[in-house]
Enzyme design. Structure first.
Site, PDB file in Angstrom:
ATOM      1  N   ASP A  41      38.332  16.788  -3.752  1.00  0.00           N
ATOM      2  CA  ASP A  41      39.467  16.125  -3.098  1.00  0.00           C
ATOM      3  C   ASP A  41      39.296  16.210  -1.586  1.00  0.00           C
ATOM      4  O   ASP A  41      38.553  17.042  -1.086  1.00  0.00           O
ATOM      5  CB  ASP A  41      40.769  16.808  -3.527  1.00  0.00           C
ATOM      6  CG  ASP A  41      41.982  15.953  -3.224  1.00  0.00           C
ATOM      7  OD1 ASP A  41      41.795  14.829  -2.733  1.00  0.00           O
ATOM      8  OD2 ASP A  41      43.104  16.417  -3.455  1.00  0.00           O
ATOM      9  N   GLN A  75      54.599  30.128 -16.129  1.00  0.00           N
ATOM     10  CA  GLN A  75      53.795  30.339 -14.932  1.00  0.00           C
ATOM     11  C   GLN A  75      53.192  31.741 -14.933  1.00  0.00           C
ATOM     12  O   GLN A  75      52.018  31.930 -14.607  1.00  0.00           O
ATOM     13  CB  GLN A  75      54.680  30.147 -13.700  1.00  0.00           C
ATOM     14  CG  GLN A  75      53.902  29.872 -12.440  1.00  0.00           C
ATOM     15  CD  GLN A  75      54.821  29.551 -11.274  1.00  0.00           C
ATOM     16  OE1 GLN A  75      55.970  29.187 -11.455  1.00  0.00           O
ATOM     17  NE2 GLN A  75      54.308  29.684 -10.075  1.00  0.00           N
ATOM     18  N   LEU A 134      49.115  29.980  -8.419  1.00  0.00           N
ATOM     19  CA  LEU A 134      50.041  28.922  -8.840  1.00  0.00           C
ATOM     20  C   LEU A 134      51.388  29.016  -8.118  1.00  0.00           C
ATOM     21  O   LEU A 134      51.863  30.094  -7.848  1.00  0.00           O
ATOM     22  CB  LEU A 134      50.265  29.007 -10.349  1.00  0.00           C
ATOM     23  CG  LEU A 134      49.289  28.241 -11.207  1.00  0.00           C
ATOM     24  CD1 LEU A 134      49.693  28.349 -12.658  1.00  0.00           C
ATOM     25  CD2 LEU A 134      49.221  26.776 -10.822  1.00  0.00           C
ATOM     26  N   HIS A 160      43.462  22.858  -4.504  1.00  0.00           N
ATOM     27  CA  HIS A 160      44.375  22.579  -3.407  1.00  0.00           C
ATOM     28  C   HIS A 160      45.362  23.733  -3.239  1.00  0.00           C
ATOM     29  O   HIS A 160      45.595  24.218  -2.132  1.00  0.00           O
ATOM     30  CB  HIS A 160      45.109  21.265  -3.696  1.00  0.00           C
ATOM     31  CG  HIS A 160      46.175  20.932  -2.718  1.00  0.00           C
ATOM     32  ND1 HIS A 160      45.889  20.392  -1.487  1.00  0.00           N
ATOM     33  CD2 HIS A 160      47.512  21.092  -2.779  1.00  0.00           C
ATOM     34  CE1 HIS A 160      47.029  20.223  -0.836  1.00  0.00           C
ATOM     35  NE2 HIS A 160      48.022  20.645  -1.593  1.00  0.00           N
TER      36      HIS A 160
END
Lengths: 134, 920
Positions: free
Chosen positions: B756, B661, B920, B895
């Site tokens: 989305d 990450q 993230l 998102h």
């Protein structure tokens, strides 16, 4: 009436709920094919006649900070009354907040100031240099 | 009713005029009502064949009489040669029968003038009146061989875009075909009344007088009438006005078979009624079966099984989509909940009761309505009184006894208060707010509380009941169909519309696209079919070295921080990341201010990364730290909860994930895929809607800036409350293109955007409001720049379920979740859109839910196959998960970005981070 209502740039009789503005603009754009309004590069709901767009771009509230306007020579301006009603920034002109800006006959005097001689200018639109024609 | 006053006199006068006019055809005696009625009646006799009335605006009242005096505005009637006129009313478009409607003296006067004008226009002409038979069907003339009027247009065919790639797979979808028996169906009519009747309920009542002759069922919205049978041409009926009992002629004009969309509306209403016949209770859009409630006694919960249905027009015609659903109820009444609290804490139980009740959604079982509790009124009891709809003071106790036959047992309980907003008048935007009192004894809290959600025991027991395997879901579906087909009342309803519900859901052929290969720096790994997760054992595609980094921790986490630092150095080298020793910074106290002070003093220009250990998860501290790291002093930051690393056996794998990450946050990439296009840019967009009070929506926009799709550029935009449509896409796309040029040296020639968060109703707006903004941003780069743009909307919350069939398609097939990569792009897809369903993720429990993709804009020459495969590829690229996810990675990144900004930052993050996945 409160801040949630704005005036449609295509027909000033249309007072629109802010939330419904995109829907309304799509409809009005179709219904008024003879009114051609430029769209502000920073906000698609800001619509003005082409000659007023440079002035709007200078004062647009939606302009991101990093997009500094380059090489704009502010020419001497001559106040001129524009007898067009399609000059109201729908985002910023709620009926209340704009009451001092719009005079009694509904014309927006402040926004109608424009340079006397049309000349092409280079503006930085979306961070890209764009020729803005009057 | 008898006429009275001046209206009567005027009417008598008019009648005498009429008698003079058409002596051959005496007007049947009629009884008008009031003043306006007299005027209307005077018009009754004027329905003539071959006479056209040009449509005019309908003024009313006094203004109307003035208007009529001017001949240009008055209804102009001209007599035409009967041979020219078709027996039906001509629907040329401009001509429409409009009967003047007025009231009072002026209207009468106007009618009088109009009549005189007609007499002048057609002197002596009195066409034969229709016979007084109850039911007159005019024989169609030779010209009327087509019974439909000219405005009838055949429906456009469905939009079919099918791919061919992949392996065929038999599947069952939760759609049921609706068959229409021969000679029945839905037929559209327009209805005219003469004299005109403005009141819709009166019109409906007059139609109902002839319902038997009209086939027994109808659907009428005041303008359009739908019947199950076809009446050719024009049909007239004599009706009795429900109030005045005068004679009204009703004329039906057949417009042809109803459009499939209209049929879907009618069938939807039909199924709502069927649900009621099956004993299902309506809650919102879903229907639940109280009799099938499953008790979970140990948690005092109840699960109501239910269904959600929708009839819609699909590529394969009108179909019923039906899915099994659940609703969790508490079996304790609110009164019981309060009394439990009172027992436990008699001193300030009221405060706690308020905490529990405020905002809770309660169900009242006597009428199965749901309310939101806004307050508790402690000073009122069921014996308090209120004014009911008749204006009478009545106690709550009596009200429930009389209206619902419920005896309230506890007379001392407080009352719950619910504010119900209702729009009183559509023109007035202000809502009327009403206070409704509810009896706690009769209210049941629905849904789960946060405390329940956090309790894994409750959740475990619940998920057992809520998660249905594909075969269980299929069973529920077939049982529902069986119930419909066995229920007498619902069968009767269906029969009236000539509808047949098939006994089994549709069987289709889907395709499973080829599995992808994951590319690393040191080679590629093929994914075996049927898997959607993988383990990273290779060197990362683009690894970033960590040279200068710091770890912030409080004293008690010193050991965790030290272990983390040494583990990072060890493990990252396996993945190709070089990690130099990090600096440990001790935070003096476990307070937000201490953390922020330490953070500010640590951040230096050369520092690459700061890792912060949280002793516990606190969102206010997280928000404060992220604000510093994203806005004030932009730097890559990683917050870790020290508890997650407390178990040494698991710590290794967790540290590996954290290291990956961090690599992404520093601008690296974990893995890649083979991308078939050379100069491709992929964008994602999503909108975060904050809680209703915050009045802000955040739009997240991400775009790749290299053809390998490994680096991501991001931007956010702010909008008003619940503003789903973005208005600053031109800036976003312009910035993304500029970044692409900087990073790759050229502009992309193909752009795919995954959007989305768009509902069905907003698809059109995405097409007409958002896509033009993107096109404009291309124009900003010069007229010659015209990349090919494809905009794909992703919808995750849908009812569609797909089950893959193992073995043969018998009557009892073995059903499983479809493999990742299953594409379904026909029959059950939308009629008007280019769309497909794709299952990209793997679900071990329950039923996997496919994602619906709608291509709202496509000016590229990309084949459906390519869009489908590229979408599937994109679901592999979400770097926070070593596997495929249910939506494409760009949409998921967008998102995450919107969520971080909307929940914690509330401000534009620093632009220096915009080329990294800091969110993230």
């Amino acid at each position: 009436m409160n801040d949630n209502f704005v005036i449609c740039p295509y027909d000033r009789n249309h007072i629109i709920d802010k939330m419904k503005l995109p829907y309304h603009l799509v409809k009005c754009e179709k219904n008024y094919p003879n009114i051609i309004l430029e769209k502000c590069p920073y906000n698609y709901t800001h619509r003005f006649p082409a000659e007023e767009m440079p002035d709007h771009i200078l004062s647009c509230s939606a302009r991101p900070e990093e997009f500094e306007l380059e090489s704009i020579q502010k020419k001497e301006v001559k106040p001129e009354f524009e007898h067009s009603v399609h000059t109201i920034n729908p985002q910023e002109s709620s009926l209340v907040s704009n009451s001092n800006e719009i005079s009694k006959n509904g014309f927006n005097h402040q926004k109608c100031i424009r340079p006397p001689v049309p000349c092409p200018r280079v503006l930085s639109v979306c961070g890209l240099k764009v020729n803005v024609q009057y | 009713m008898l006429p009275s006053g001046r209206g009567l006199m005027m009417r008598k006068f008019l009648e005498s005029m009429q008698e003079q006019k058409d002596e051959a055809n005496p007007v049947p005696p009629e009884r008008p009502v009031g003043r306006g009625r007299a005027m209307l009646l005077s018009q009754t006799t004027e329905i003539e064949e071959g006479v056209k009335e040009i449509a005019i605006a309908r003024p009313s009242g006094r203004g109307r009489s003035l208007g009529l005096q001017a001949p240009s505005v008055a209804p102009v009637r001209r007599t035409m040669d009967p041979s020219e006129v078709p027996p039906g009313p001509s629907r040329g478009g401009s001509v429409e029968v409009a009967r003047p409607v007025g009231r009072g003296r002026s209207a009468l006067f106007a009618a009088f003038i109009a009549q005189n004008q007609q007499e002048n226009a057609s002197p002596g002409k009195s066409p034969p009146k229709e016979s007084r038979a109850e039911f007159v069907r005019k024989s169609p003339s030779p010209k009327m061989s087509i019974p439909y009027t000219s405005s009838y247009e055949p429906e456009p065919g469905p939009v079919i875009r099918k791919g061919t790639h992949g392996q065929m797979q038999d599947v069952v979808a939760n759609y049921i075909k609706l068959k229409v028996t021969q000679g029945k169906g839905v037929f559209e009519y327009t209805v005219e009344f003469s004299p005109a009747e403005d009141n819709i309920s009166m019109r409906t009542r007059m139609i109902n007088q002839h319902l038997e002759a009209l086939g027994g069922v109808k659907s009428y919205n005041g303008v359009r009438l739908f019947l199950s049978i076809q009446l050719n041409g024009v049909t007239s009926f004599k009706c009795t006005h429900p109030v005045s009992e005068s004679l009204v002629t009703m004329t039906l004009h057949c417009k042809g078979p109803g459009k499939e969309k209209d049929c879907a509306d009618i069938y939807n209403m039909l199924f709502r009624r069927i649900m009621a016949h099956l004993g299902l209770k309506n809650m919102g859009r879903k229907f639940f079966d109280p009799s099938g409630a499953i008790n979970i006694t140990q948690h005092r919960l109840e699960v109501w099984p239910g269904y959600v249905t929708a009839v819609q027009q699909y590529e394969g015609g009108v179909q019923l989509c039906c899915d099994a659903s659940h609703r969790v109820m508490r079996t304790d009444s609110v009164l019981k909940v309060i009394s439990i609290l009172a027992e436990a804490n008699p001193r300030n139980y009221r405060e706690e009761a308020m905490k529990v009740a405020l905002g809770a959604v309660v169900l009242t079982r006597y009428n199965n309505c749901v309310y939101r509790v806004d307050d508790i009124s402690w000073d009122r009891t069921p014996e308090s009184t209120f004014t009911n709809s008749d204006g009478r003071e009545i106690s709550f106790q009596e009200y429930y006894r009389v209206n619902y036959q419920i005896e309230i047992k506890d007379k001392d309980q407080p009352l719950l208060i619910s504010r119900v907003k209702r729009r009183k008048d559509p023109s007035n935007k202000e809502n009327e707010v009403r206070m409704i009192c509810l009896i706690p004894e009769l209210c049941y809290i629905t849904g789960l509380t946060d405390a329940m959600r956090a309790d894994w025991r409750i959740m475990k027991d619940l998920t057992q009941k809520l998660q249905l395997t594909p075969s269980q879901r299929y069973e529920r579906l077939s049982k529902f169909l069986e119930n419909i087909n066995n229920n007498k009342q619902s069968q009767e309803l269906l029969k009236k519309w000539g509808l047949q519900v098939e006994a089994l859901p549709v069987k289709l052929v889907a395709r499973v696209v080829k599995q992808e290969s994951i590319l690393y720096k040191d080679g590629k790994v093929d994914l075996p079919p049927g898997t959607s997760n993988w383990v990273v054992n290779n060197q990362l595609l683009v690894s970033k070295d960590i040279q200068n980094w710091a770890i912030l921790h409080i004293a008690q986490d010193t050991k965790v921080a030290q272990d983390f630092e040494s583990n990072m150095r060890k493990m990252c080298s396996q993945m190709g990341m070089k990690v130099y020793p990090g600096r440990l910074v001790k935070v003096s106290e476990n307070r937000n201010e201490s953390f922020l002070d330490a953070l500010r003093s640590t951040i230096a220009p050369q520092l690459q990364l700061v890792v912060i250990f949280f002793p516990s998860l606190r969102s206010d501290r997280y928000a404060a730290i992220k604000k510093v790291c994203c806005i004030e002093r932009p730097i890559t930051s990683q917050v870790i909860q020290s508890r997650t690393l407390s178990r040494p056996e698991k710590a290794r794998s967790i540290i590996k994930k954290i290291a990956m990450q961090i690599n992404c946050k520093l601008g690296g990439a974990l893995w890649g895929l083979a991308i078939p296009f050379e100069k491709l840019m992929v964008c994602g967009m999503d909108v975060y809607h904050g809680p209703a009070q915050k009045h802000v929506s955040v739009m997240g926009f991400v775009a790749t800036s290299d053809p390998q799709q490994t680096t991501w550029y991001s931007r956010v935009g702010f909008g008003g409350t619940n503003q789903e449509l973005a208005d600053n896409l031109r800036v976003c796309m312009g910035g993304a293109l500029k970044k692409y040029l900087e990073a790759s040296g050229f502009y992309p020639d193909r752009i795919i955007m995954f959007r989305d968060g768009v509902g069905d109703g907003q698809l059109k707006m995405t097409q007409e409001f958002e896509v033009p903004q993107l096109l404009q941003s291309f124009g900003d780069l010069g007229l010659s720049y015209k990349p090919k743009l494809t905009v794909v909307v992703c919808q995750k919350r849908i009812m569609t379920r797909i089950f893959s069939v193992q073995g043969n398609l018998g009557c009892n097939p073995r059903l499983q979740n479809p493999l990742p990569g299953t594409v379904l792009d026909h029959t059950v897809t939308r009629h008007d859109w280019y769309d497909f369903f794709l299952v990209s993720q793997c679900s071990n429990r329950g039923t996997v839910s496919p994602t619906h993709y709608v291509v709202v804009h496509d000016d590229g020459d990309i084949k459906p196959d390519h869009v489908q495969r590229l979408t599937y590829k994109m679901t592999h690229l979400y770097y926070n998960w070593t596997g495929t996810i249910s939506i494409p990675a760009p949409a998921q990144y967008a998102h995450r970005l919107a969520q971080l900004v909307g929940q914690h930052l509330h401000k534009d993050p620093s632009s220096s981070l915009s080329d990294k996945l800091y969110f993230l």
